[in-house]
Design a protein around this motif. Structure first.
Motif, PDB file in Angstrom:
ATOM      1  N   ASN A 160       0.926  -1.218  -0.173  1.00 18.39           N
ATOM      2  CA  ASN A 160      -0.011   0.009   0.017  1.00 18.39           C
ATOM      3  C   ASN A 160       0.915   1.297  -0.016  1.00 18.39           C
ATOM      4  O   ASN A 160       1.435   1.705   1.066  1.00 18.39           O
ATOM      5  CB  ASN A 160      -0.943   0.071   1.486  1.00 18.39           C
ATOM      6  CG  ASN A 160      -1.983   1.092   1.293  1.00 18.39           C
ATOM      7  OD1 ASN A 160      -1.761   1.820   0.408  1.00 18.39           O
ATOM      8  ND2 ASN A 160      -3.014   0.969   1.825  1.00 18.39           N
ATOM      9  N   CYS A 196       0.068   4.245   0.074  1.00 15.47           N
ATOM     10  CA  CYS A 196      -0.245   5.294   0.891  1.00 15.47           C
ATOM     11  C   CYS A 196       0.162   5.125   2.368  1.00 15.47           C
ATOM     12  O   CYS A 196      -0.194   5.988   3.187  1.00 15.47           O
ATOM     13  CB  CYS A 196      -1.798   5.553   0.776  1.00 15.47           C
ATOM     14  SG  CYS A 196      -2.357   5.811  -0.933  1.00 15.47           S
ATOM     15  N   TYR A 209       6.838  -0.303   3.257  1.00 13.75           N
ATOM     16  CA  TYR A 209       5.428   0.110   2.927  1.00 13.75           C
ATOM     17  C   TYR A 209       4.568  -0.866   3.576  1.00 13.75           C
ATOM     18  O   TYR A 209       5.402  -2.020   4.030  1.00 13.75           O
ATOM     19  CB  TYR A 209       5.102  -0.223   1.389  1.00 13.75           C
ATOM     20  CG  TYR A 209       5.091   1.065   0.652  1.00 13.75           C
ATOM     21  CD1 TYR A 209       4.926   2.329   0.608  1.00 13.75           C
ATOM     22  CD2 TYR A 209       6.534   1.127  -0.342  1.00 13.75           C
ATOM     23  CE1 TYR A 209       5.267   3.425  -0.165  1.00 13.75           C
ATOM     24  CE2 TYR A 209       6.845   1.737  -1.094  1.00 13.75           C
ATOM     25  CZ  TYR A 209       6.143   3.183  -1.193  1.00 13.75           C
ATOM     26  OH  TYR A 209       6.756   4.094  -1.660  1.00 13.75           O
TER      27      TYR A 209
END
Ligand code: SF4
Length: 56
Positions: free
Chosen positions: A7, A9, A26
């Motif tokens: 991900n 983000c 991540y």
């Protein structure tokens, strides 16, 4: 959204977590929960990733 299993983000450097993307910094979860162990959090040190699971 996960891209190639990670991900982008959610940046994370916690290698000891089951959900860390190993060779890249991540998380591999779709979402995480952030919480605190303090009654009155005032610094970043007061915050925790509550989705953490020890890799061991
Ligand atoms: S669950 Fe939390 S500690 Fe574990 S890899 Fe994801 S963001 Fe990092």
């Amino acid at each position: 959204m996960l891209v190639n299993g990670k991900n982008e983000c959610i940046h994370c450097t916690i290698n000891n977590c089951t959900y860390h993307a190993k060779n890249e910094d991540y998380c591999t979860l779709e979402a995480i929960k952030v919480g605190t162990h303090e009654s009155n959090p005032t610094m970043k040190e007061c915050t925790d990733c509550e989705s953490f699971v020890n890799k061991a």
